[in-house]
Design a protein around this motif. Structure first.
Motif, PDB file in Angstrom:
ATOM      1  N   ASP A1500       0.803  -1.229   0.000  1.00 18.78           N
ATOM      2  CA  ASP A1500       0.000   0.000   0.000  1.00 18.78           C
ATOM      3  C   ASP A1500       0.829   1.270   0.000  1.00 18.78           C
ATOM      4  OD1 ASP A1500      -2.252  -1.627   0.153  1.00 18.78           O
ATOM      5  OD2 ASP A1500      -2.092  -1.727   2.349  1.00 18.78           O
ATOM      6  N   ARG A1501       2.065   1.185   0.504  1.00 17.05           N
ATOM      7  CA  ARG A1501       2.873   2.389   0.650  1.00 17.05           C
ATOM      8  C   ARG A1501       4.274   2.150   0.107  1.00 17.05           C
ATOM      9  NH1 ARG A1501       3.368   3.624   6.614  1.00 17.05           N
ATOM     10  NH2 ARG A1501       3.357   1.352   6.834  1.00 17.05           N
ATOM     11  N   PRO A1502       4.964   3.255  -0.311  1.00 22.69           N
ATOM     12  CA  PRO A1502       6.349   3.084  -0.784  1.00 22.69           C
ATOM     13  C   PRO A1502       7.319   2.992   0.392  1.00 22.69           C
ATOM     14  CG  PRO A1502       5.712   5.381  -0.989  1.00 22.69           C
ATOM     15  CD  PRO A1502       4.497   4.647  -0.504  1.00 22.69           C
ATOM     16  N   VAL A1503       7.173   1.936   1.169  1.00 24.92           N
ATOM     17  CA  VAL A1503       8.026   1.743   2.343  1.00 24.92           C
ATOM     18  C   VAL A1503       8.460   0.287   2.413  1.00 24.92           C
ATOM     19  CG1 VAL A1503       6.912   3.590   3.653  1.00 24.92           C
ATOM     20  CG2 VAL A1503       6.080   1.237   3.897  1.00 24.92           C
ATOM     21  N   ILE A1504       9.540   0.078   3.132  1.00 25.25           N
ATOM     22  CA  ILE A1504       9.970  -1.263   3.520  1.00 25.25           C
ATOM     23  C   ILE A1504       9.950  -1.303   5.038  1.00 25.25           C
ATOM     24  CG2 ILE A1504      11.901  -2.868   3.578  1.00 25.25           C
ATOM     25  CD1 ILE A1504      12.631  -1.969   0.799  1.00 25.25           C
ATOM     26  N   ILE A1505       9.364  -2.377   5.573  1.00 25.96           N
ATOM     27  CA  ILE A1505       9.172  -2.468   7.021  1.00 25.96           C
ATOM     28  C   ILE A1505      10.123  -3.517   7.577  1.00 25.96           C
ATOM     29  CG2 ILE A1505       7.535  -3.052   8.850  1.00 25.96           C
ATOM     30  CD1 ILE A1505       5.346  -1.969   6.923  1.00 25.96           C
ATOM     31  N   ILE A1506      10.770  -3.165   8.667  1.00 27.78           N
ATOM     32  CA  ILE A1506      11.674  -4.080   9.365  1.00 27.78           C
ATOM     33  C   ILE A1506      11.060  -4.367  10.732  1.00 27.78           C
ATOM     34  CG2 ILE A1506      14.005  -4.435  10.227  1.00 27.78           C
ATOM     35  CD1 ILE A1506      14.921  -2.274   8.227  1.00 27.78           C
ATOM     36  N   TYR A1507      10.667  -5.627  10.934  1.00 24.45           N
ATOM     37  CA  TYR A1507       9.989  -6.015  12.173  1.00 24.45           C
ATOM     38  C   TYR A1507      10.918  -6.916  12.981  1.00 24.45           C
ATOM     39  CZ  TYR A1507       6.332  -7.631  15.355  1.00 24.45           C
ATOM     40  OH  TYR A1507       5.588  -7.908  16.474  1.00 24.45           O
ATOM     41  N   ASN A1508      11.171  -6.528  14.231  1.00 22.04           N
ATOM     42  CA  ASN A1508      12.045  -7.297  15.120  1.00 22.04           C
ATOM     43  C   ASN A1508      11.186  -8.240  15.944  1.00 22.04           C
ATOM     44  OD1 ASN A1508      13.739  -8.109  17.359  1.00 22.04           O
ATOM     45  ND2 ASN A1508      15.138  -6.463  16.731  1.00 22.04           N
ATOM     46  N   LEU A1509      11.377  -9.537  15.725  1.00 20.66           N
ATOM     47  CA  LEU A1509      10.556 -10.526  16.419  1.00 20.66           C
ATOM     48  C   LEU A1509      10.856 -10.590  17.908  1.00 20.66           C
ATOM     49  CD1 LEU A1509      10.704 -13.383  13.792  1.00 20.66           C
ATOM     50  CD2 LEU A1509       8.667 -12.125  14.472  1.00 20.66           C
ATOM     51  N   VAL A1510      12.070 -10.188  18.290  1.00 20.73           N
ATOM     52  CA  VAL A1510      12.449 -10.278  19.702  1.00 20.73           C
ATOM     53  C   VAL A1510      11.891  -9.089  20.475  1.00 20.73           C
ATOM     54  CG1 VAL A1510      14.374 -10.352  21.311  1.00 20.73           C
ATOM     55  CG2 VAL A1510      14.512 -11.598  19.143  1.00 20.73           C
ATOM     56  N   THR A1511      12.112  -7.880  19.960  1.00 25.72           N
ATOM     57  CA  THR A1511      11.650  -6.677  20.665  1.00 25.72           C
ATOM     58  C   THR A1511      10.236  -6.280  20.274  1.00 25.72           C
ATOM     59  OG1 THR A1511      12.530  -5.208  18.957  1.00 25.72           O
ATOM     60  CG2 THR A1511      14.019  -5.833  20.751  1.00 25.72           C
ATOM     61  N   LYS A1512       9.693  -6.953  19.230  1.00 22.27           N
ATOM     62  CA  LYS A1512       8.354  -6.644  18.710  1.00 22.27           C
ATOM     63  C   LYS A1512       8.229  -5.174  18.286  1.00 22.27           C
ATOM     64  CE  LYS A1512       6.011 -10.237  21.369  1.00 22.27           C
ATOM     65  NZ  LYS A1512       7.234 -10.795  21.919  1.00 22.27           N
ATOM     66  N   SER A1513       9.325  -4.616  17.821  1.00 24.32           N
ATOM     67  CA  SER A1513       9.339  -3.236  17.346  1.00 24.32           C
ATOM     68  C   SER A1513       9.454  -3.231  15.826  1.00 24.32           C
ATOM     69  CB  SER A1513      10.506  -2.465  17.964  1.00 24.32           C
ATOM     70  OG  SER A1513      11.733  -3.069  17.599  1.00 24.32           O
ATOM     71  N   ARG A1514       9.091  -2.109  15.232  1.00 29.66           N
ATOM     72  CA  ARG A1514       9.170  -2.019  13.786  1.00 29.66           C
ATOM     73  C   ARG A1514       9.803  -0.692  13.369  1.00 29.66           C
ATOM     74  NH1 ARG A1514       3.657  -2.798  11.237  1.00 29.66           N
ATOM     75  NH2 ARG A1514       4.136  -1.219   9.684  1.00 29.66           N
ATOM     76  N   LYS A1515      10.592  -0.766  12.337  1.00 28.10           N
ATOM     77  CA  LYS A1515      11.189   0.423  11.718  1.00 28.10           C
ATOM     78  C   LYS A1515      10.630   0.532  10.306  1.00 28.10           C
ATOM     79  CE  LYS A1515      14.359   1.803  14.790  1.00 28.10           C
ATOM     80  NZ  LYS A1515      13.957   0.925  15.873  1.00 28.10           N
ATOM     81  N   VAL A1516      10.297   1.755   9.923  1.00 25.14           N
ATOM     82  CA  VAL A1516       9.757   1.997   8.587  1.00 25.14           C
ATOM     83  C   VAL A1516      10.813   2.703   7.763  1.00 25.14           C
ATOM     84  CG1 VAL A1516       7.966   3.146   7.232  1.00 25.14           C
ATOM     85  CG2 VAL A1516       7.401   2.116   9.444  1.00 25.14           C
TER      86      VAL A1516
END
Length: 1629
Positions: A1500-1516
């Motif tokens: 849907d968006r011009p982004v790549i998402i990085i999801y950390n399974l350990v910290t459950k955090s996400r960087k866009v």
């Protein structure tokens, strides 16, 4: 009713208060109505109520005695003024200035008694220009110095004479000046200080007694009498009170009462008539208490000798001072507040002020006004232009007609005039903002709606003009089109309307053309206007004054100022009004301004004034006069800084002047400011600005209001004559260094006091070098990364003259932020950058030259892709890291911080400096920094060499006899190019103008004799001809009779001819008149040699290609022929080449190069071996070199065309060894076939090659290539046609066209080593230990190979007809078969197939949790999940909580306590095992998992998402808007030395490589690698692998912290030598 006195008084007070409030209300309403009317008239162009100065500052004059208030004044400078400056700037965006008269008064002012006038003038200026407080009074116990009046009116002087017996003494001290219509007496200048000290006291006594008597007799009034009695401080106070009588909140008063005054030293007391001084001081204080609001008077009582008491007082004083002034600023700024944010009002006001300033010295020009009126009243719809050279008075005319135009219409009230003085105000330097403001002003005048958007300004402007009501008339005046920025001036048609409505008139003014930039690009403004209005442009040329008009102008100005000149003084001026001088208003104004200082008793002319002829001379004279007033050093350097910088803001110029120690030493002659605020007092610059105000403008430069010169004469002024010119030229680099250091934030923290022993002693300084704080304004960073903005102000100033001065190259040329801002700000390209260094003839140091050469190589990349800069520099610097200079090393370190990537494979980047499409070369001529090439397709190329190779290409056009006619040879000399065509025509072209100078029949071109003079063989081949090409004139001709000329040889002016039919040889000399003179004719010997070379007029060399022996003949006048027939080269030649530069023979064999350099004087007649190591097929000495001129050495190029090798040798005759010696200077391996090659060798540049491969011309730095070849190993890319795969971060595999699987590893040399080649493979899997690989071939057979032995170790057909999913363990493989619902294991030691478990349900997808060796299998209906523990062989079934959508799962992953699913609808789910919950993430096309990170691209968006399974955090990670679809991405390995930092690499459809930090999502790089970049990426051994077309590109991810520490002892000449020729170990003396 009885009213008590107290109540009555209260009632009266209340009524008075009500009356005052009512009066104040009425006054405010009246003022409001008046302001509204004035505003409306302002918008319509009525400027009567507007002044001639813009209010943009609070300026305070501190009036006090000096010696007893030093502590207070110093404290104000140190702590209070900076706070007020900051307050004014931050809250109101205005300047705060103060005037301190302790500095800047020259000794000449004291000698001419001008000190008091200077103080009072300073006070007057503060009153006129300050927006709030203008005077602060500080009084204690001193009344102050009482000076003798410097000027007395004639009336008062006569009264004084009549009331004193000392008439002769008064007449001796004063002299009458009749140049004032109201005549005045002036005190004579001081010639002898001792005599003056004796006379002054007597004079003061006489004047005071006489003035008292005159006052008693009522001959003069009290104020006139007081002039002879009161102190300077009192005069200042009385003047300030008079100024501010009706203006409250403008003055603050501080009284200091010292309890212990009697105990203090003399500096706190008056020394002159103490009783009278005390009485007069009391009177002044009483007057102040009566005149100033009590709230603005502060009184302090203290004991000065009590340290604590004094400290508390000073602290309270500083605080009170700050708040009192700040309160008055706030009070007055409320008045301006309503207008402060009204941009339109302020813009119109600025131009109104400029208009009034320009009309002050206007002289009527009825002829011009008549022409303008004719245009205004005509029915034309076109424009009018006033044009003439700079300084001719165009702007004054435009300003004056603002008031005149309404009177030319029947209904003046229906006429509006809008004027813009372009470039004269901060908002009018570009055309867009003035046009927008004009549109807004029109809308305001006629109550029209203002457009909501101004995207297309020209269309909106044109449309708005049509909306002017028909009954109204509008006149637009746009002055000084030439002052606009370059892009606007070059394209006038982009914004000027082609016509105007009938009720709108438009007048422009401009100079006809301008030259801009270092390249002096000429822009024709007047011709552009003629093209825009081709039929009916109304043009009015403004011409210089004639002699009579000029004289009238002078007399009118004198009358205006109520002055006159003596007949003698008129004679000084009269010669300047003749036509041989440039009589324009600027010149006349400059001359007139000097007469304002003349007195009638000045009867001796100033020789320098008499020598003035042009405006430049007048400017120089003006500067010298103002220098005498303000201090020569301060004034000239201030003006020089302004000129060098192209304009400075008030803050900048004060800061820069404060950095100049020479200026400060000239100013701080008697006092020092506080060391904590050690800077130039701001009033010193302000005085200069005020005296120069009519020649200065405030304009917007880089978004900063800056002061600059209004007239181009001032902008371009440079003294060139005598000592002053020499000083200017010597001073320029010094001032440039200070300017550049300021913008580089390199501030001096010390000051040298050795210039003044007096001050060192006075201030009890321990050393001559003292630490000081200059309180400079720090420069903001070049790049604001958060706002994505560039500090253009700082960038432009650092860029200015960057190619001329190296002073702060560490902050510019070697600074990544500077280079990045330069290339990304949108104003410059790398070509522009290099051009600056080329135009400046920059030689520079070795490291700067190396860097600039890299930029030259990168032109084709950095022009379209400037963000590649750090990546490209890392590639070109990191391999030589150990050898770099400090500047280059620091630049490399900066690049690695933002882009830690090193391109390993060299194929993607060129070795050449320049590539130019060319064709086959038939002629080339190389000279110093210049190469001319003629190609066989009739094209001519001119290459101008330096840091940027500029080339011009042009067609050689001429009258052809047939279509197949071509150029077959050419010669060039001094702008003259002669070409010979295949139809025997000589074409002569002027290289600069491209004009054909002549075209005649010709058989052969021989040579240019001198400029424009060429020697040829005529078409008949019987005649020699010498032609003057420039004049198309035959100069000389020699007819050889019936013999046809067979061949020739020319050396300098010596010519040898051989003939076809006879055996004779003729020798000629060409004399200075270009006439041919026959020297001798001899008969050819019938020797066996096939060829002959004339080495000079007396020496001939004979040889044959089938014989190693040769013959040399030397002709003498005494002995006709000396023959040397024993010259043996010992090998047959492949070719024999004449080397004209050394007058030698080159003998080329298959394995050696021999040189024959006959030296008759030394009796050397044998060849020597230059080299026996090469296999060359071409040698020549076609080069240019000043370094090797004058017999210092000889150069020769030896070339192997097919192997692309060029070797440059130096050879010479060594007199000490008495033999020829040679040295290899340069060995270069190129990447092209060499068809043609020339070179040059110069001290700064080293050796430069120009090579052609028949299609393109290439430029190489042989110095760089030969010096760096041993410092870096070139890595070529591997051919990979199919898409590769990466396994275990160790193996690269791909299947070739024969379906063979290739398995590679990457070695330390970044080359691929082939480990295995397995035929007919579909899939492969490696054990985690990398010991074995399992493959599935095309027949579905399984096989296992040992990676150690590289042999097949096991195979099976058990799974040939089954679909299996394979997973790798440490030393085994796990297989899941969906058909049999079984799990198998194959061990690589026993090579047995073992069934691990049987599932009860149909399953579809499996995955392996590598952290705990669990095999996870998803049921076909996606309702159950099986977990098989490979360690303890247990099976666990999860079913109840699985809630996946009906879409089929494409990918499944098991990581720690999570399952990740990616289905066919591009949905991503995470199943958290610990709480049995599901999380749905963004929909994505692609998903990769590495190190507990999920990386996926959002649909849907011009982004790549990085999801950390350990910290459950996400960087866009935000992708650029224009990237296109994301095609592939990958993650680097975590870097343990950088807190585990990882990088994300992305390739989108725009085929650029992007790099992001995983920790914060910040984009680090956006890189162009190659056009054919394939959407593949992989990480192998910390190398990023890319596929470019059918080759593998390798990029290393650099860990800065792991790089070895550099040894600064290692140096390389290439990076450290000023002269690159030294890198070649030149051997000449």
């Amino acid at each position: 009713m009885k009213i008590l006195p107290l109540a009555w008084n209260r009632l009266i007070a209340e009524r008075k208060k009500e009356e005052k409030l009512s009066e104040a209300h009425d006054a405010r309403q009246h003022k409001k109505r008046k302001t509204t009317m004035e505003d409306n008239s302002l918008y319509r162009g009525r400027f009567d109520h507007v002044g001639d100065r813009k209010f943009n500052s609070v300026r305070i004059f501190v009036s006090s005695t000096f010696t007893d208030t030093t502590n207070e004044r110093n404290g104000l400078i140190e702590s209070v003024y900076p706070r007020l400056r900051e307050y004014c700037a931050s809250k109101y965006d205005i300047q705060f200035q103060y005037s301190d008269m302790r500095w800047g008064i020259q000794s000449s002012a004291a000698n001419t008694h001008a000190t008091v006038d200077m103080c009072l003038q300073e006070l007057d200026i503060s009153y006129r220009l300050s927006m709030a407080t203008n005077c602060v009074i500080l009084l204690s116990h001193k009344y102050g110095s009482r000076f003798t009046p410097a000027c007395i009116s004639s009336r008062i002087f006569q009264h004084l004479l009549s009331n004193t017996k000392e008439k002769s003494f008064l007449n001796e001290m004063y002299q009458l000046d009749e140049n004032y219509l109201d005549q005045k007496y002036f005190l004579r200048p001081i010639d002898n200080n001792q005599q003056w000290n004796e006379s002054e006291k007597k004079l003061q006594t006489i004047l005071r007694e006489a003035s008292n008597q005159c006052y008693e007799q009522k001959l003069i009034n009290k104020d006139e009498r007081d002039e002879f009695h009161i102190s300077v401080t009192a005069q200042e106070i009385y003047r300030a009170l008079e100024h501010n009588k009706q203006k409250p909140q403008r003055t603050v008063c501080f009284f200091r009462e010292l309890i212990d005054i009697d105990e203090l030293e003399s500096m706190f007391h008056d020394n002159d008539d103490k009783a009278q001084s005390q009485q007069m001081l009391d009177d002044v204080k009483q007057l102040l208490r009566q005149s100033i609001d009590p709230s603005q008077i502060y009184t302090y009582r203290l004991r000065w000798n009590d340290g604590n008491d004094r400290k508390n007082y000073l602290s309270k004083f500083y605080d009170d001072f700050y708040h009192a002034v700040r309160s008055q600023i706030d009070y007055h700024m409320k008045i301006y507040e309503s207008k402060r944010d009204d941009l339109l009002f302020n813009q119109v006001l600025e131009h109104a002020i400029q208009c009034n300033l320009l009309t002050q010295r206007f002289f009527p020009r009825p002829d011009v006004f008549h022409q303008i009126k004719t245009y205004i009243t005509a029915s034309t719809k076109s424009a009018c232009v006033l044009f003439g050279h700079s300084g001719i008075g165009k702007s004054s005319i435009m300003a004056k007609i603002v008031n005149e135009i309404p009177n030319w219409y029947p209904k003046p009230n229906y006429v509006s005039v809008i004027v813009r003085f372009l470039g004269a105000t901060p908002s009018s330097s570009d055309i867009r903002r003035p046009l927008i403001s004009i549109i807004q002003q029109i809308c305001h005048i006629y109550h029209l709606s203002v457009p909501s958007s101004f995207e297309n300004v020209k269309e909106i402007f044109t449309s708005t003009l049509t909306r002017v009501p028909k009954e109204e008339n509008l006149v637009l005046l746009l002055d000084s089109l030439d002052q606009l920025q370059k892009v606007d001036v070059m394209h006038l048609s982009d914004w000027l309307p082609k016509s105007f409505p009938s009720n709108v008139k438009c007048i422009y003014s401009t100079i006809p053309d301008i030259e801009i930039g270092l390249e002096r690009t000429k822009i024709e403004i007047y011709l552009q206007l003629q093209a825009i209005y081709p039929d009916n442009l109304f043009d009015i040329e403004i011409k210089p004054f004639d002699e009579n008009t000029a004289e009238e102008v002078l007399r009118s100005w004198l009358q205006q100022d109520r002055r006159c000149l003596t007949p003698v003084q008129y004679e000084w001026i009269k010669p300047k009004l003749t036509r041989r001088h440039q009589i324009d208003p600027l010149f006349l104004s400059l001359i007139y301004d000097q007469t304002l200082t003349w007195h009638s008793y000045n009867q001796t002319p100033d020789a320098k004034f008499l020598s003035i002829e042009y405006a430049g001379d007048a400017i120089e004279y003006l500067y010298n006069q103002l220098g005498a007033k303000h201090g020569q050093i301060l004034f000239h350097r201030a003006i020089h800084y302004l000129q060098l910088s192209g304009g400075l803001s008030e803050v900048e110029i004060e800061d820069i002047l404060s950095l100049d120690d020479v200026i400060l030493q000239s100013v701080f002659a008697h006092y020092l400011p506080p060391l904590e605020s050690f800077r130039l007092p701001s009033n010193l610059w302000i005085r200069i600005r005020n005296d120069m105000h009519k020649y200065l403008v405030e304009k917007d430069i880089d978004g900063v209001p800056c002061i600059y010169f209004y007239h181009r004469y001032f902008q371009d002024y440079q003294p060139w004559k005598g000592e002053q010119g020499q000083q200017y030229r010597q001073e320029t680099p010094v001032l440039e260094k200070t300017r550049l250091e300021y913008y580089a934030n390199e501030y001096k923290t010390t000051f040298d006091m050795s210039y003044s022993a007096k001050l060192t002693k006075k201030y009890n300084l321990p050393t001559a070098i003292i630490s000081v704080d200059r309180c400079l304004t720090p420069q903001k960073p070049l790049i604001d990364k958060q706002k994505k903005q560039y500090n253009l102000r700082r960038l432009h100033q650092l860029y200015l003259n960057i190619g001329r001065y190296e002073y702060v190259h560490y902050a510019s040329l070697f600074n990544l932020d500077f280079l990045t801002a330069l290339l990304l700000c949108g104003e410059y390209t790398i070509i522009d950058f290099l051009y600056v260094f080329t135009r400046g003839n920059y030689s520079g140091s070795g490291d700067s030259r190396f860097l600039l050469k890299q930029f030259e190589m990168l032109i084709d990349i950095l022009n379209p892709y400037p963000s590649n800069l750090p990546f490209e520099l890392v590639y070109r610097l990191l391999p030589f890291r150990e050898h770099l200079s400090p500047n280059l090393y620091n630049l490399l370190d900066q690049c690695l911080l933002v882009c830690p990537l090193l391109l390993i494979t060299d194929d993607q980047r060129p070795q050449y400096l320049l590539k130019c499409p060319l064709g086959h070369v038939i002629y080339s001529k190389i000279s110093n920094f210049f190469l001319l090439v003629v190609t066989d397709d009739s094209r001519m190329f001119q290459f101008q060499n330096h840091f940027r190779t500029i080339y011009n290409q042009s067609e050689i056009t001429y009258m052809k006899k047939d279509t197949g006619e071509k150029i077959i040879s050419a010669l060039y000399h001094s702008e003259c190019l002669c070409c010979l065509t295949s139809n025997s025509e000589m074409i002569v072209k002027n290289v600069s103008t491209k004009q054909t100078m002549m075209q005649i029949p010709c058989h052969r071109l021989i040579a240019f004799i001198k400029k424009d003079i060429i020697l040829i063989i005529s078409l008949s081949q019987h005649t020699l001809q010498i032609w003057n090409c420039a004049e198309n004139n035959l100069i000389s001709e020699y007819d050889c009779g019936d013999d046809m000329i067979e061949n020739y040889f020319l050396k300098k002016n010596d010519l040898k001819l051989t003939f076809k039919s006879s055996l004779k040889i003729s020798y000629f000399s060409i004399n200075k008149d270009c006439q041919l003179e026959l020297i001798r004719t001899v008969h050819r010997d019938k020797n066996s040699y096939q060829h002959c070379v004339l080495l000079d007029l007396h020496i001939e060399f004979f040889y044959s290609l089938d014989n190693s022996k040769t013959l040399l003949t030397v002709h003498h006048e005494t002995n006709p022929i000396e023959v040397h027939n024993d010259i043996d080269f010992h090998s047959l030649p492949d070719s024999v080449v004449h080397l004209p530069n050394s007058n030698s023979i080159g003998w080329l064999t298959q394995s050696s190069v021999m040189i024959f350099n006959p030296l008759c004087k030394e009796k050397i007649f044998q060849p020597f071996c230059l080299t026996s190591l090469g296999e060359y097929d071409l040698i020549h000495d076609n080069y240019n070199s000043h370094a090797f001129s004058g017999g210092l050495g000889n150069l020769i190029a030896c070339i192997n065309r097919n192997k692309s090798i060029v070797d440059i040798y130096e050879w010479l005759y060594d007199k000490k060894q008495q033999k020829h010696v040679s040295f290899l200077l340069s060995h270069v391996q190129l990447d092209i076939y060499i068809e043609h090659c020339v070179f040059e060798a110069e001290h700064p540049e080293g050796i430069t090659l120009y090579c052609s491969d028949g299609k393109d011309l290439y430029k190489y730095s042989a110095t760089m290539l030969s010096c760096l070849v041993g410092l870096k190993t070139l890595v070529s890319s591997e051919a990979i046609r199919q898409r590769p795969r990466i396994h275990l971060d160790r193996f690269l595999t791909y299947t070739d066209n024969d379906q063979d699987l290739k398995i590679y590893t990457l070695n330390e040399m970044n080359k691929l080593d082939l480990h295995l080649s397995i035929p007919s493979v579909k899939q492969c899997y490696f054990t985690k230990s990398s010991s074995h690989v399992l493959v599935i071939d095309r027949k579905n057979l399984l096989a296992i190979y040992s990676m150690e032995t590289k042999k097949l170790t096991w195979t099976t057909n058990e799974f040939q007809h089954r679909n299996v999913q394979i997973h790798s363990l440490q030393s085994s493989f796990v297989l899941f078969c969906s058909q049999t619902k079984q799990v198998f294991q194959i061990d690589t030691k026993a090579f047995q197939v073992k069934i691990l478990t049987q599932l009860a349900m149909d399953c579809s997808t499996s995955t392996l949790n590598e952290s705990d060796d669990r095999l996870c299998i998803l049921s076909k209906d996606q309702t159950h999940l099986f977990e098989y523990n490979l360690v303890n062989s247990t099976l666990k079934i999860r079913s109840s909580t699985i809630r996946l959508n009906s879409s089929k799962v494409m990918q499944m992953y098991s990581l720690h306590e999570h399952f990740v699913f990616h289905n066919t609808d591009n949905q991503i789910f995470i199943w958290h095992k610990e709480n049995d919950k599901f999380t749905q993430l963004d929909d994505a096309y692609q998903l990769i998992i590495k190190d507990n990170l999920l990386v996926f691209d959002s649909i849907d968006r011009p982004v790549i998402i990085i999801y950390n399974l350990v910290t459950k955090s996400r960087k866009v990670v935000q992708l650029d808007d224009a990237t296109g679809a994301c095609e592939t991405f990958c993650l680097s390995n975590a870097n343990p030395s950088d807190s585990g930092e990882q990088y994300l690499f992305v390739i989108c459809s725009d085929r650029l490589l992007r790099m992001y930090r995983v920790s914060n999502g910040e984009q680090m790089a956006k890189l162009f690698i190659e056009k054919e970049l394939y959407p593949f990426m992989g990480i192998l051994n910390d190398r990023l692998l890319l596929k470019i077309d059918e080759r593998l590109c390798i990029i290393k991810i650099v860990d800065r912290k792991s790089l070895p520490e550099k040894s600064w002892d290692v140096k390389h000449l290439l990076f450290n030598s000023e002269y690159w020729l030294k890198c070649h170990d030149i051997h000449f003396a």
